[in-house]
Design a protein around this motif. Structure first.
Motif, PDB file in Angstrom:
ATOM      1  N   PRO A  71       0.837  -1.198   0.000  1.00  0.00           N
ATOM      2  CA  PRO A  71       0.000   0.000   0.000  1.00  0.00           C
ATOM      3  C   PRO A  71       0.876   1.253   0.000  1.00  0.00           C
ATOM      4  O   PRO A  71       1.947   1.270   0.587  1.00  0.00           O
ATOM      5  CB  PRO A  71      -0.802  -0.116   1.290  1.00  0.00           C
ATOM      6  N   SER A  72       0.410   2.261  -0.689  1.00  0.00           N
ATOM      7  CA  SER A  72       1.179   3.510  -0.730  1.00  0.00           C
ATOM      8  C   SER A  72       0.999   4.277   0.578  1.00  0.00           C
ATOM      9  O   SER A  72       0.010   4.097   1.290  1.00  0.00           O
ATOM     10  CB  SER A  72       0.728   4.357  -1.914  1.00  0.00           C
ATOM     11  N   ALA A  73       1.962   5.110   0.871  1.00  0.00           N
ATOM     12  CA  ALA A  73       1.894   5.927   2.084  1.00  0.00           C
ATOM     13  C   ALA A  73       0.749   6.930   1.949  1.00  0.00           C
ATOM     14  O   ALA A  73       0.470   7.417   0.847  1.00  0.00           O
ATOM     15  CB  ALA A  73       3.211   6.657   2.290  1.00  0.00           C
ATOM     16  N   PRO A  74       0.079   7.247   3.042  1.00  0.00           N
ATOM     17  CA  PRO A  74      -1.021   8.222   2.962  1.00  0.00           C
ATOM     18  C   PRO A  74      -0.514   9.592   2.520  1.00  0.00           C
ATOM     19  O   PRO A  74       0.599   9.992   2.840  1.00  0.00           O
ATOM     20  CB  PRO A  74      -1.566   8.301   4.390  1.00  0.00           C
ATOM     21  N   TRP A  75      -1.339  10.303   1.796  1.00  0.00           N
ATOM     22  CA  TRP A  75      -1.036  11.678   1.402  1.00  0.00           C
ATOM     23  C   TRP A  75      -1.721  12.587   2.408  1.00  0.00           C
ATOM     24  O   TRP A  75      -2.941  12.691   2.448  1.00  0.00           O
ATOM     25  CB  TRP A  75      -1.525  11.955  -0.010  1.00  0.00           C
ATOM     26  N   TRP A  76      -0.943  13.212   3.269  1.00  0.00           N
ATOM     27  CA  TRP A  76      -1.451  14.061   4.343  1.00  0.00           C
ATOM     28  C   TRP A  76      -1.628  15.487   3.848  1.00  0.00           C
ATOM     29  O   TRP A  76      -0.809  16.015   3.112  1.00  0.00           O
ATOM     30  CB  TRP A  76      -0.484  14.044   5.525  1.00  0.00           C
ATOM     31  N   PHE A  77      -2.719  16.123   4.271  1.00  0.00           N
ATOM     32  CA  PHE A  77      -2.950  17.528   3.967  1.00  0.00           C
ATOM     33  C   PHE A  77      -3.441  18.223   5.221  1.00  0.00           C
ATOM     34  O   PHE A  77      -4.090  17.620   6.065  1.00  0.00           O
ATOM     35  CB  PHE A  77      -3.950  17.695   2.811  1.00  0.00           C
ATOM     36  N   LYS A  78      -3.083  19.480   5.355  1.00  0.00           N
ATOM     37  CA  LYS A  78      -3.474  20.244   6.531  1.00  0.00           C
ATOM     38  C   LYS A  78      -4.938  20.646   6.419  1.00  0.00           C
ATOM     39  O   LYS A  78      -5.387  21.124   5.376  1.00  0.00           O
ATOM     40  CB  LYS A  78      -2.605  21.489   6.679  1.00  0.00           C
ATOM     41  N   CYS A  87      -2.582  22.588  14.581  1.00  0.00           N
ATOM     42  CA  CYS A  87      -2.693  22.098  13.201  1.00  0.00           C
ATOM     43  C   CYS A  87      -3.080  20.625  13.166  1.00  0.00           C
ATOM     44  O   CYS A  87      -2.468  19.794  13.826  1.00  0.00           O
ATOM     45  CB  CYS A  87      -1.374  22.292  12.466  1.00  0.00           C
ATOM     46  N   VAL A  88      -4.079  20.332  12.367  1.00  0.00           N
ATOM     47  CA  VAL A  88      -4.552  18.971  12.181  1.00  0.00           C
ATOM     48  C   VAL A  88      -4.313  18.595  10.731  1.00  0.00           C
ATOM     49  O   VAL A  88      -4.575  19.385   9.828  1.00  0.00           O
ATOM     50  CB  VAL A  88      -6.057  18.856  12.516  1.00  0.00           C
ATOM     51  N   GLU A  89      -3.811  17.390  10.512  1.00  0.00           N
ATOM     52  CA  GLU A  89      -3.635  16.875   9.160  1.00  0.00           C
ATOM     53  C   GLU A  89      -4.567  15.689   8.965  1.00  0.00           C
ATOM     54  O   GLU A  89      -4.849  14.948   9.906  1.00  0.00           O
ATOM     55  CB  GLU A  89      -2.196  16.421   8.930  1.00  0.00           C
ATOM     56  N   CYS A  90      -5.028  15.539   7.739  1.00  0.00           N
ATOM     57  CA  CYS A  90      -5.911  14.434   7.378  1.00  0.00           C
ATOM     58  C   CYS A  90      -5.339  13.724   6.159  1.00  0.00           C
ATOM     59  O   CYS A  90      -4.610  14.317   5.376  1.00  0.00           O
ATOM     60  CB  CYS A  90      -7.296  14.968   7.027  1.00  0.00           C
ATOM     61  N   VAL A 146      -6.493  10.958  10.818  1.00  0.00           N
ATOM     62  CA  VAL A 146      -6.330  12.300  11.384  1.00  0.00           C
ATOM     63  C   VAL A 146      -5.164  12.256  12.357  1.00  0.00           C
ATOM     64  O   VAL A 146      -5.032  11.311  13.139  1.00  0.00           O
ATOM     65  CB  VAL A 146      -7.615  12.756  12.117  1.00  0.00           C
ATOM     66  N   ARG A 147      -4.303  13.296  12.314  1.00  0.00           N
ATOM     67  CA  ARG A 147      -3.173  13.362  13.233  1.00  0.00           C
ATOM     68  C   ARG A 147      -2.808  14.817  13.523  1.00  0.00           C
ATOM     69  O   ARG A 147      -3.210  15.733  12.804  1.00  0.00           O
ATOM     70  CB  ARG A 147      -1.960  12.635  12.659  1.00  0.00           C
ATOM     71  N   ASP A 148      -2.005  15.004  14.547  1.00  0.00           N
ATOM     72  CA  ASP A 148      -1.432  16.301  14.889  1.00  0.00           C
ATOM     73  C   ASP A 148      -0.256  16.531  13.948  1.00  0.00           C
ATOM     74  O   ASP A 148       0.673  15.722  13.899  1.00  0.00           O
ATOM     75  CB  ASP A 148      -0.970  16.271  16.346  1.00  0.00           C
ATOM     76  N   SER A 149      -0.260  17.620  13.223  1.00  0.00           N
ATOM     77  CA  SER A 149       0.794  17.847  12.232  1.00  0.00           C
ATOM     78  C   SER A 149       2.167  18.040  12.859  1.00  0.00           C
ATOM     79  O   SER A 149       3.180  17.865  12.198  1.00  0.00           O
ATOM     80  CB  SER A 149       0.462  19.059  11.357  1.00  0.00           C
ATOM     81  N   LYS A 150       2.202  18.384  14.124  1.00  0.00           N
ATOM     82  CA  LYS A 150       3.485  18.563  14.800  1.00  0.00           C
ATOM     83  C   LYS A 150       4.065  17.242  15.286  1.00  0.00           C
ATOM     84  O   LYS A 150       5.199  17.184  15.730  1.00  0.00           O
ATOM     85  CB  LYS A 150       3.319  19.519  15.987  1.00  0.00           C
ATOM     86  N   ARG A 151       3.275  16.166  15.207  1.00  0.00           N
ATOM     87  CA  ARG A 151       3.724  14.853  15.669  1.00  0.00           C
ATOM     88  C   ARG A 151       3.455  13.821  14.583  1.00  0.00           C
ATOM     89  O   ARG A 151       2.658  12.902  14.762  1.00  0.00           O
ATOM     90  CB  ARG A 151       2.989  14.480  16.959  1.00  0.00           C
ATOM     91  N   ASP A 152       4.125  13.960  13.461  1.00  0.00           N
ATOM     92  CA  ASP A 152       3.827  13.087  12.325  1.00  0.00           C
ATOM     93  C   ASP A 152       4.121  11.616  12.592  1.00  0.00           C
ATOM     94  O   ASP A 152       3.591  10.743  11.924  1.00  0.00           O
ATOM     95  CB  ASP A 152       4.522  13.555  11.050  1.00  0.00           C
ATOM     96  N   ALA A 153       4.929  11.317  13.590  1.00  0.00           N
ATOM     97  CA  ALA A 153       5.165   9.924  13.965  1.00  0.00           C
ATOM     98  C   ALA A 153       4.316   9.527  15.166  1.00  0.00           C
ATOM     99  O   ALA A 153       4.421   8.408  15.658  1.00  0.00           O
ATOM    100  CB  ALA A 153       6.641   9.702  14.279  1.00  0.00           C
ATOM    101  N   GLY A 154       3.472  10.433  15.618  1.00  0.00           N
ATOM    102  CA  GLY A 154       2.640  10.185  16.795  1.00  0.00           C
ATOM    103  C   GLY A 154       1.388   9.409  16.457  1.00  0.00           C
ATOM    104  O   GLY A 154       1.261   8.826  15.368  1.00  0.00           O
ATOM    105  N   PRO A 155       0.427   9.399  17.374  1.00  0.00           N
ATOM    106  CA  PRO A 155      -0.800   8.627  17.165  1.00  0.00           C
ATOM    107  C   PRO A 155      -1.633   9.155  16.003  1.00  0.00           C
ATOM    108  O   PRO A 155      -1.594  10.338  15.686  1.00  0.00           O
ATOM    109  CB  PRO A 155      -1.549   8.776  18.485  1.00  0.00           C
ATOM    110  N   VAL A 156      -2.369   8.241  15.390  1.00  0.00           N
ATOM    111  CA  VAL A 156      -3.258   8.555  14.276  1.00  0.00           C
ATOM    112  C   VAL A 156      -4.643   8.050  14.632  1.00  0.00           C
ATOM    113  O   VAL A 156      -4.798   6.927  15.106  1.00  0.00           O
ATOM    114  CB  VAL A 156      -2.760   7.882  12.971  1.00  0.00           C
ATOM    115  N   VAL A 157      -5.656   8.887  14.409  1.00  0.00           N
ATOM    116  CA  VAL A 157      -7.045   8.494  14.615  1.00  0.00           C
ATOM    117  C   VAL A 157      -7.582   7.984  13.277  1.00  0.00           C
ATOM    118  O   VAL A 157      -7.465   8.673  12.264  1.00  0.00           O
ATOM    119  CB  VAL A 157      -7.898   9.680  15.113  1.00  0.00           C
ATOM    120  N   VAL A 158      -8.156   6.784  13.283  1.00  0.00           N
ATOM    121  CA  VAL A 158      -8.741   6.190  12.086  1.00  0.00           C
ATOM    122  C   VAL A 158     -10.260   6.390  12.155  1.00  0.00           C
ATOM    123  O   VAL A 158     -10.883   6.030  13.144  1.00  0.00           O
ATOM    124  CB  VAL A 158      -8.411   4.683  11.991  1.00  0.00           C
ATOM    125  N   VAL A 159     -10.824   6.985  11.104  1.00  0.00           N
ATOM    126  CA  VAL A 159     -12.256   7.264  11.059  1.00  0.00           C
ATOM    127  C   VAL A 159     -12.848   6.519   9.873  1.00  0.00           C
ATOM    128  O   VAL A 159     -12.371   6.661   8.739  1.00  0.00           O
ATOM    129  CB  VAL A 159     -12.531   8.783  10.923  1.00  0.00           C
TER     130      VAL A 159
END
Length: 66
Positions: free
Chosen positions: A4-11, A22-25, A34-47
């Protein structure tokens, strides 16, 4: 089978301009991430897709509680 390709994140356009909230999706085949843009290696919320669609429609319509 291909990887699978890496997700394309946008602010998010709802993020503030101060750089502190800042929130990225990223869209997926089954919903959104969904994630905190300042913590790109941090937790991700799956919706899941239907929940994401309801959320986006509520934001667009200006419904309270969103």
């Amino acid at each position: 089978m291909t990887a699978p390709s890496a997700p394309w994140w946008f602010k998010s356009s709802y993020s503030g301009g101060s750089g502190t909230e800042c929130v990225e999706c990223a869209r997926t085949g089954s919903g959104a991430l969904v994630r905190d843009s300042k913590r790109d290696a941090g937790p991700v919320v799956v919706v899941r897709g239907q929940a994401w669609q309801v959320f986006i429609e509520a934001l667009r319509d200006g419904r309270p509680g969103v």
